[in-house]
Enzyme design. Structure first.
Site, short mmCIF file in Angstrom:
data_model
loop_
_atom_site.label_atom_id
_atom_site.label_comp_id
_atom_site.label_asym_id
_atom_site.label_seq_id
_atom_site.Cartn_x
_atom_site.Cartn_y
_atom_site.Cartn_z
N ASN A 202 0.84 -1.18 0.00
CA ASN A 202 0.00 0.00 0.00
C ASN A 202 0.88 1.24 0.00
O ASN A 202 1.73 1.41 0.87
CB ASN A 202 -0.88 0.04 1.25
CG ASN A 202 -1.60 1.37 1.33
OD1 ASN A 202 -2.52 1.63 0.55
ND2 ASN A 202 -1.16 2.25 2.22
N HIS A 345 -6.22 7.94 -4.10
CA HIS A 345 -6.16 9.35 -4.52
C HIS A 345 -7.03 10.21 -3.60
O HIS A 345 -8.17 9.84 -3.30
CB HIS A 345 -6.64 9.48 -5.97
CG HIS A 345 -6.72 10.90 -6.42
ND1 HIS A 345 -5.61 11.63 -6.77
CD2 HIS A 345 -7.79 11.73 -6.55
CE1 HIS A 345 -5.99 12.86 -7.10
NE2 HIS A 345 -7.30 12.94 -6.98
N THR A 413 -8.39 2.12 -4.61
CA THR A 413 -8.23 1.44 -3.32
C THR A 413 -8.37 2.39 -2.13
O THR A 413 -8.50 1.94 -1.00
CB THR A 413 -6.87 0.73 -3.28
OG1 THR A 413 -5.89 1.60 -3.86
CG2 THR A 413 -6.91 -0.55 -4.06
N GLU A 414 -8.31 3.69 -2.39
CA GLU A 414 -8.53 4.68 -1.33
C GLU A 414 -9.02 5.97 -1.94
O GLU A 414 -8.42 6.48 -2.90
CB GLU A 414 -7.23 5.00 -0.58
CG GLU A 414 -6.76 3.94 0.35
CD GLU A 414 -5.52 4.34 1.14
OE1 GLU A 414 -5.26 5.55 1.28
OE2 GLU A 414 -4.84 3.44 1.62
N ASN A 415 -10.11 6.50 -1.40
CA ASN A 415 -10.54 7.86 -1.74
C ASN A 415 -11.52 8.29 -0.65
O ASN A 415 -12.42 7.54 -0.29
CB ASN A 415 -11.22 7.89 -3.12
CG ASN A 415 -11.76 9.27 -3.47
OD1 ASN A 415 -12.97 9.46 -3.64
ND2 ASN A 415 -10.89 10.23 -3.57
#
Ligand code: NOJ
Length: 564
Positions: A202, A345, A413-415
């Protein structure tokens, strides 16, 4: 002569035409504002995420070994208010409760990470395998699957076993490649019959830069100008090795996918007509996401990194570049080791060219880039100091990935967005706004042809936010950390996200409006104002327009009759 009224009718018509034309997106243009109604492709996967150290707690329970974050957070002055992840959300004990929250949201997937020292207390497989740690992840995976939630599992979300740091210097040392591969292989062996989506690392950018360059994160080393490049070099090799291990030993049987999750802010040139700013902005993105993505997709570091770091190293009187090199064999071994790209992001920066002096004492990753970062003071920044809400940057970043790396399969995977600790409101309308706008930009990117398969809201729960302690809350669920039981409470964004999931996007304007009205109890005046603006453009303008056309037709007929 046409009557005045006809002019104003034409004017209104022009405005309406302009409004609808703006829906026809071209990502190279600066049309940042408009909203796109539509749904995501069938099968699009909606999820939420977490990571082991940030949520599990139970830092020294059931045979778990120490991680670098356990040690780092226990040192005074490293974390805001000297907080630690010792108990955090107590997620280790709340598997069933948390899966119920995911069920409530109707998530398709849940992204979590495995704590390496919980499975291998010293980090080394031949030393000892901690079966109690294994049981924990078995239980979590089984419970997810029973509830039809797909696990997306990260192998390394920053919690390196402390023994590996002390013995070898952590990611500064090439021996990490084999230790990490052994750990990954064990995970494939024990969980791979049920887990089909693996993320090796990650956000390796943070590991390298904040762990080994600025020292803000564990292990807290400040090896400026070299530490980050060296750590990244070993991480990229470790990623490639694990991908090959899966490919040769497990893929045929388990039929899963192995990717990496890279973070990247978007960099927009301050002056889009200035070639130097354009190049600086491109450099910003290449030094960020491109640093890892280019070797993985093309076999080597971005040319611009090789040029800039190489030139500065020479100016600093060094015999070789501070950026390590890959041998031809390594290049071909690393190239293509990505079944899907995870993208994390959050925000965007304006970038302008700025020459930095190349003295040896001031050498650093940051000064190597020769640029300055700026923000627009009008951008909303509800939480973390660095996190400005700039939705259009997301679409640009996704398009950049599409063109640079051959349109890979992407999972976001991330926001998400945080709020400050003191703001304990469950009415997180700014988060709703952030999700609405960012998810909408992702939808536009899909319409542009970007191959995004899933989206992970960051994060399911409020949790330990690294050097910021508990002062920044990213959760869809509020966690009361002062209460020993760490109860979870849904914020308003839970209902909002749930509706996006159940309608698979933004089907039409009226439906969205109906949704916003049902959650009105929570909305601030700002949001109601926006609702009102939507009504003005969607109902009032067309109605006034039609009436004006009718009236002017009647008026014209009346004039003509009088002439006759
Ligand atoms: C990226 C990290 O991967 C994650 O752990 C963190 O919570 C978010 N950034 C927000 O800072």
């Amino acid at each position: 002569m046409l009557p005045r009224c006809a002019f104003s009718v034409c004017h209104v018509l022009m405005l309406v035409l302009c409004l609808s034309a703006a829906e026809d997106f071209d990502w190279t243009k600066n049309d940042h504002g408009s909203f796109y109604y539509g749904t995501f492709p069938a099968g699009f996967s909606w999820g939420a995420g977490s990571s082991a150290y940030q949520t599990e707690g139970a830092w020294d329970k059931d045979g778990k070994g120490l991680s670098i974050w356990d040690v780092f957070s226990h040192k005074k002055g490293k974390i805001q208010q000297n907080e630690t992840g010792d108990s955090s959300c107590e997620g280790y004990y709340k598997v069933k409760d948390d899966v119920s929250l995911m069920k409530e949201l109707k998530l398709n997937h849940y992204r979590f990470s495995i704590s390496w020292p919980r499975l291998l207390p010293t980090g080394i497989k031949s030393d000892h395998i901690n079966e109690k740690g294994m049981q924990h992840y078995d239980q979590l995976i089984d419970h997810l699957l029973e509830n039809k939630i797909t696990p997306i599992v990260t192998l390394y979300h920053w919690d390196l076993p402390q023994v590996l740091q002390e013995k070898y210097g952590g990611w500064q040392n090439i021996s990490m490649v084999n230790h990490f591969n052994e750990f990954a292989n064990l995970c494939f062996e024990r969980f791979g019959n049920r887990v089909k989506y693996w993320i090796t690392f990650n956000n390796p950018w943070s590991v390298a830069v904040e762990g080994y360059e600025t020292g803000e994160h564990a292990p807290g080393l400040k090896l400026r100008g070299t530490g980050a490049y060296r750590a990244a070099h070993h991480i990229i090799k470790a990623h490639a090795k694990v991908w090959h291990t899966y490919d040769t030993q497990w893929r045929a049987k388990q039929k899963g996918l192995v990717g990496i999750s890279l973070s990247g802010d978007w960099g927009e040139p301050v002056d889009i007509s200035n070639q130097k700013d354009i190049e600086a902005a491109e450099r910003y993105v290449q030094f960020y996401l491109g640093w890892f993505a280019t070797p993985i997709f093309h076999g080597d570091y971005p040319q611009v990194m090789k040029d800039f770091i190489g030139r500065k190293s020479v100016q600093q009187g060094l015999g070789t570049s501070r950026l390590p090199t890959f041998s031809p064999q390594e290049k071909s071994y690393i190239k293509g080791t990505c079944d899907f790209l995870g993208v994390g992001h959050f925000t965007t920066r304006y970038i302008t060219q700025k020459n930095n002096p190349s003295s040896r004492s001031s050498s650093s990753y940051f000064s190597d880039r020769d640029l300055a970062e700026l923000v627009d003071p009008r951008w909303p920044d509800p939480g973390s100091e660095w996190l400005y809400s700039v939705p259009w940057g997301f679409r640009r970043l996704l398009n950049f990935i599409k063109t640079q790396y051959g349109n890979p399969m992407i999972y976001v995977t991330e926001n998400g967005v945080s709020e400050k600790m003191l703001c304990t409101e469950l009415c997180d309308d700014w988060r709703i706004q952030y999700y609405k706008d960012y998810i909408n930009e992702m939808l536009k990117a899909i319409k542009d042809g970007v191959n995004v398969k899933g989206y992970t809201a960051w994060s399911l729960l409020d949790k330990f936010e690294w050097d910021e302690g508990y002062s920044e809350r990213f959760g869809l669920y509020y966690v009361d950390f002062r209460n020993k039981n760490k109860p979870r409470y849904p914020k308003a964004s839970v209902q909002f996200y749930k509706r996006i999931i159940s309608s698979n996007g933004f089907p039409n304007q009226r439906e969205v409006r109906a949704r916003t009205v049902t959650t009105k109890s929570c909305f601030s005046e700002g949001f109601l104002l926006e609702l009102h603006m939507e009504m003005v453009t969607e109902i009032v303008v067309p109605t006034v327009c039609t009436l004006s056309i009718l009236l002017s037709a009647i008026f014209l007929m009346f004039l003509l009759r009088r002439r006759n």
